[in-house]
Design a protein around this motif. Structure first.
Motif, PDB file in Angstrom:
ATOM      1  N   ALA A  30       0.807  -1.219   0.000  1.00 27.97           N
ATOM      2  CA  ALA A  30       0.000   0.000   0.000  1.00 27.97           C
ATOM      3  C   ALA A  30       0.841   1.272   0.000  1.00 27.97           C
ATOM      4  O   ALA A  30       0.417   2.297  -0.512  1.00 27.97           O
ATOM      5  CB  ALA A  30      -0.946   0.004   1.202  1.00 27.97           C
ATOM      6  N   LEU A  72      -4.399   3.260  -6.339  1.00 29.67           N
ATOM      7  CA  LEU A  72      -5.383   2.195  -6.154  1.00 29.67           C
ATOM      8  C   LEU A  72      -6.388   2.121  -7.295  1.00 29.67           C
ATOM      9  O   LEU A  72      -6.858   1.044  -7.652  1.00 29.67           O
ATOM     10  CB  LEU A  72      -6.111   2.381  -4.823  1.00 29.67           C
ATOM     11  N   LYS A  73      -6.714   3.268  -7.880  1.00 24.14           N
ATOM     12  CA  LYS A  73      -7.703   3.302  -8.960  1.00 24.14           C
ATOM     13  C   LYS A  73      -7.092   3.913 -10.212  1.00 24.14           C
ATOM     14  O   LYS A  73      -6.187   4.734 -10.135  1.00 24.14           O
ATOM     15  CB  LYS A  73      -8.917   4.129  -8.548  1.00 24.14           C
ATOM     16  N   ASP A 107      -4.216   1.053 -12.787  1.00 25.30           N
ATOM     17  CA  ASP A 107      -3.905   1.138 -11.364  1.00 25.30           C
ATOM     18  C   ASP A 107      -2.484   0.617 -11.158  1.00 25.30           C
ATOM     19  O   ASP A 107      -1.934  -0.087 -12.002  1.00 25.30           O
ATOM     20  CB  ASP A 107      -4.944   0.390 -10.514  1.00 25.30           C
ATOM     21  N   LEU A 135      -0.258   2.520  -3.854  1.00 22.03           N
ATOM     22  CA  LEU A 135      -1.683   2.183  -3.795  1.00 22.03           C
ATOM     23  C   LEU A 135      -2.436   3.099  -2.850  1.00 22.03           C
ATOM     24  O   LEU A 135      -3.632   3.294  -3.004  1.00 22.03           O
ATOM     25  CB  LEU A 135      -1.864   0.728  -3.374  1.00 22.03           C
ATOM     26  N   SER A 136      -1.735   3.689  -1.884  1.00 20.85           N
ATOM     27  CA  SER A 136      -2.395   4.601  -0.956  1.00 20.85           C
ATOM     28  C   SER A 136      -2.692   5.962  -1.602  1.00 20.85           C
ATOM     29  O   SER A 136      -3.362   6.786  -0.989  1.00 20.85           O
ATOM     30  CB  SER A 136      -1.526   4.796   0.290  1.00 20.85           C
TER      31      SER A 136
END
Length: 124
Positions: free
Chosen positions: A19, A74-75, A97, A122-123
């Motif tokens: 993350a 993440l997106k 992503d 990812l964070s």
């Protein structure tokens, strides 16, 4: 997620991600990284993909890769105007992503492709 170890003459192997960042060549980098076979730039990029600008990619300009994988966290999200600017500058950009970008980077390196990855954690 752990990725397969790259074997051969690959200089900067992306081994895993979590993350907060990425493990490259056995070292964890918290935050964004700009990565290719010959380049490892850290820290890289803003905290959010929405704040990216074409100047963030200037280190790649001397040797524009076949493919630039842009991992947006993440997106998958990116301002369309930035995508246009990058393509106008000569980059073949694929936006996804960051997890997908990490996996794709490993596959393309294994195929001996000239690939670069601009990765936000990812964070982000």
């Amino acid at each position: 997620m752990k990725l397969h170890r790259q074997i051969g003459e690959l200089r900067h192997a992306l081994q895993s991600y979590d993350a907060t960042g990425f493990v490259i060549d056995g070292r964890h980098y918290s935050g964004g990284v700009l990565l290719s076979r010959r380049l490892l730039h850290y820290p890289w990029g803003p905290a959010q993909a929405a704040s990216l600008c074409v100047e963030d990619f200037q280190l790649l300009a001397p040797e524009i890769p076949e493919v630039l994988l842009l991992g947006t966290g993440l997106k998958q999200h990116l301002d369309v105007s930035l995508l246009r600017e990058l393509r106008r500058a000569g980059f073949a950009v694929e936006v996804m992503d960051s997890a997908a970008a990490c996996r794709t980077y490993g596959v393309l390196l294994a195929e001996d492709r000239q690939v670069a990855a601009a990765l936000l954690p990812l964070s982000a």
